[in-house]
Design a protein around this motif. Structure first.
Motif, short mmCIF file in Angstrom:
data_model
loop_
_atom_site.label_atom_id
_atom_site.label_comp_id
_atom_site.label_asym_id
_atom_site.label_seq_id
_atom_site.Cartn_x
_atom_site.Cartn_y
_atom_site.Cartn_z
N SER A 10 36.16 47.42 47.61
CA SER A 10 36.33 48.11 46.34
C SER A 10 37.00 47.17 45.33
N PHE A 11 36.99 47.58 44.07
CA PHE A 11 37.67 46.78 43.06
C PHE A 11 39.16 46.67 43.37
N GLU A 12 39.78 47.77 43.78
CA GLU A 12 41.21 47.75 44.09
C GLU A 12 41.50 46.79 45.23
N GLU A 13 40.67 46.80 46.27
CA GLU A 13 40.85 45.85 47.37
C GLU A 13 40.69 44.42 46.89
N PHE A 14 39.75 44.21 45.99
CA PHE A 14 39.50 42.87 45.47
C PHE A 14 40.71 42.32 44.71
N VAL A 15 41.25 43.09 43.78
CA VAL A 15 42.36 42.58 42.97
C VAL A 15 43.62 42.42 43.81
N ASN A 16 43.79 43.24 44.84
CA ASN A 16 44.95 43.08 45.72
C ASN A 16 44.81 41.84 46.61
N TRP A 17 43.55 41.48 46.93
CA TRP A 17 43.30 40.31 47.78
C TRP A 17 43.23 39.01 46.99
N LYS A 18 42.76 39.06 45.76
CA LYS A 18 42.40 37.88 44.98
C LYS A 18 43.54 36.86 44.94
N PRO A 19 43.29 35.64 45.44
CA PRO A 19 44.33 34.61 45.42
C PRO A 19 44.51 34.03 44.02
N SER A 20 45.66 33.42 43.80
CA SER A 20 45.95 32.86 42.48
C SER A 20 45.20 31.56 42.23
N ASN A 21 44.83 30.87 43.29
CA ASN A 21 44.05 29.64 43.12
C ASN A 21 42.58 29.93 43.39
N GLY A 22 41.70 29.17 42.73
CA GLY A 22 40.27 29.41 42.88
C GLY A 22 39.80 30.49 41.93
N CYS A 23 38.47 30.60 41.79
CA CYS A 23 37.87 31.58 40.90
C CYS A 23 36.94 32.48 41.71
N TYR A 24 37.20 33.77 41.64
CA TYR A 24 36.41 34.73 42.39
C TYR A 24 35.96 35.86 41.46
N GLU A 25 34.77 36.39 41.76
CA GLU A 25 34.28 37.58 41.09
C GLU A 25 33.86 38.59 42.15
N LEU A 26 33.70 39.82 41.71
CA LEU A 26 33.22 40.90 42.58
C LEU A 26 31.90 41.38 42.04
N HIS A 27 30.84 41.25 42.84
CA HIS A 27 29.50 41.64 42.42
C HIS A 27 29.03 42.81 43.28
N ASN A 28 29.12 44.01 42.73
CA ASN A 28 28.72 45.22 43.46
C ASN A 28 29.35 45.28 44.85
N GLY A 29 30.65 45.04 44.89
CA GLY A 29 31.40 45.17 46.13
C GLY A 29 31.46 43.92 46.98
N VAL A 30 30.77 42.88 46.59
CA VAL A 30 30.76 41.64 47.38
C VAL A 30 31.59 40.58 46.65
N ILE A 31 32.57 40.01 47.35
CA ILE A 31 33.39 38.95 46.77
C ILE A 31 32.59 37.66 46.73
N VAL A 32 32.57 37.03 45.56
CA VAL A 32 31.82 35.79 45.38
C VAL A 32 32.80 34.71 44.92
N GLU A 33 32.85 33.61 45.66
CA GLU A 33 33.66 32.47 45.26
C GLU A 33 32.83 31.58 44.36
N MET A 34 33.33 31.33 43.16
CA MET A 34 32.59 30.53 42.20
C MET A 34 32.84 29.05 42.47
N SER A 35 31.79 28.25 42.27
CA SER A 35 31.91 26.82 42.53
C SER A 35 32.81 26.15 41.50
N GLN A 36 33.40 25.03 41.89
CA GLN A 36 34.23 24.26 40.97
C GLN A 36 33.36 23.77 39.81
N PRO A 37 33.73 24.07 38.56
CA PRO A 37 32.88 23.66 37.44
C PRO A 37 32.90 22.16 37.21
N LEU A 38 31.84 21.67 36.57
CA LEU A 38 31.75 20.27 36.20
C LEU A 38 32.67 19.98 35.02
N GLY A 39 32.96 18.69 34.85
CA GLY A 39 33.84 18.29 33.75
C GLY A 39 33.28 18.66 32.39
#
Length: 206
Positions: A10-39
């Motif tokens: 759920s969204f609540e589970e996601f925000v409680n889990w979300k670490p401070s480092n890295g970039c994550y999104e939630l897509h219809n209940g699935v946590i997605v780790e975003m790749s490191q962006p290019l310069g």
């Protein structure tokens, strides 16, 4: 590429889990780790932030660009972390998740969203455009500086393109800008930038 974690949350589970480092999104209940962006991606984001902040400061508008705030469509277990999120600060008082979760859900709080395209271009052109349209976000930019998007979105042959989606009678209408085209924004109609200046992040063309 993005890495999807299989457990549905759920969204609540996601925000409680979300670490401070890295970039994550939630897509219809699935946590997605975003790749490191290019310069270049980060350079374009920084350049646009500078220009937008300068413009809303000049116009004395009550806007702000946060670092890591989320957008949550009301009707799904989804949370996006856009490259640039322009907030209308007076409306944040109506946002139930702003104080504790730095999350907005109402279009009145979101004058403008900008995504700079990475390898996960389908998210920007398909999922996010659809969700932002449904939410009523008035303006959404897709800055595709590498021309990665599908031909049905940016044409054939592919080339660097800025697609600006603007809400008209509840539906997005898209205008596209390339090379020396001057960007036309309803949010900032006096903004004097060309597509190429954005792709170059303000540096002269080589």
């Amino acid at each position: 590429m993005t890495q999807a974690l299989p457990k549905v949350v759920s969204f609540e589970e996601f925000v409680n889990w979300k670490p401070s480092n890295g970039c994550y999104e939630l897509h219809n209940g699935v946590i997605v780790e975003m790749s490191q962006p290019l310069g270049d991606h980060e350079d374009i984001v920084g350049f646009l932030v500078e220009k937008l902040v300068t413009e809303y400061t000049r116009l004395n508008l009550p806007y702000r660009i946060p670092k890591t705030a989320l957008i949550k469509p009301l009707e799904s277990e989804t949370a996006y972390s856009p490259d640039i999120l322009l907030l209308n600060r007076p409306n944040l008082a109506t946002e139930p998740r702003w104080k504790n979760q730095a999350t907005v859900s109402y279009a009145e709080s979101i004058p403008l969203v900008v995504e700079v395209v990475s390898t996960n271009w389908r998210d920007d052109y398909l999922n996010k455009a659809g969700d932002y349209e449904k939410m009523g976000v008035p303006e959404y930019w897709i800055v595709d500086y590498l021309g990665l998007g599908g031909r049905r979105f940016i044409g054939n042959p592919k080339q660097p393109t800025i697609s600006i989606y603007q809400l008209v009678e509840g539906e997005y209408q898209v205008s596209q800008f390339r090379e020396s085209d001057r960007i036309l924004s309803l949010t900032f109609p006096e903004l004097n930038l060309t597509a190429q200046e954005i792709f170059n992040a303000g540096l002269p063309s080589s």
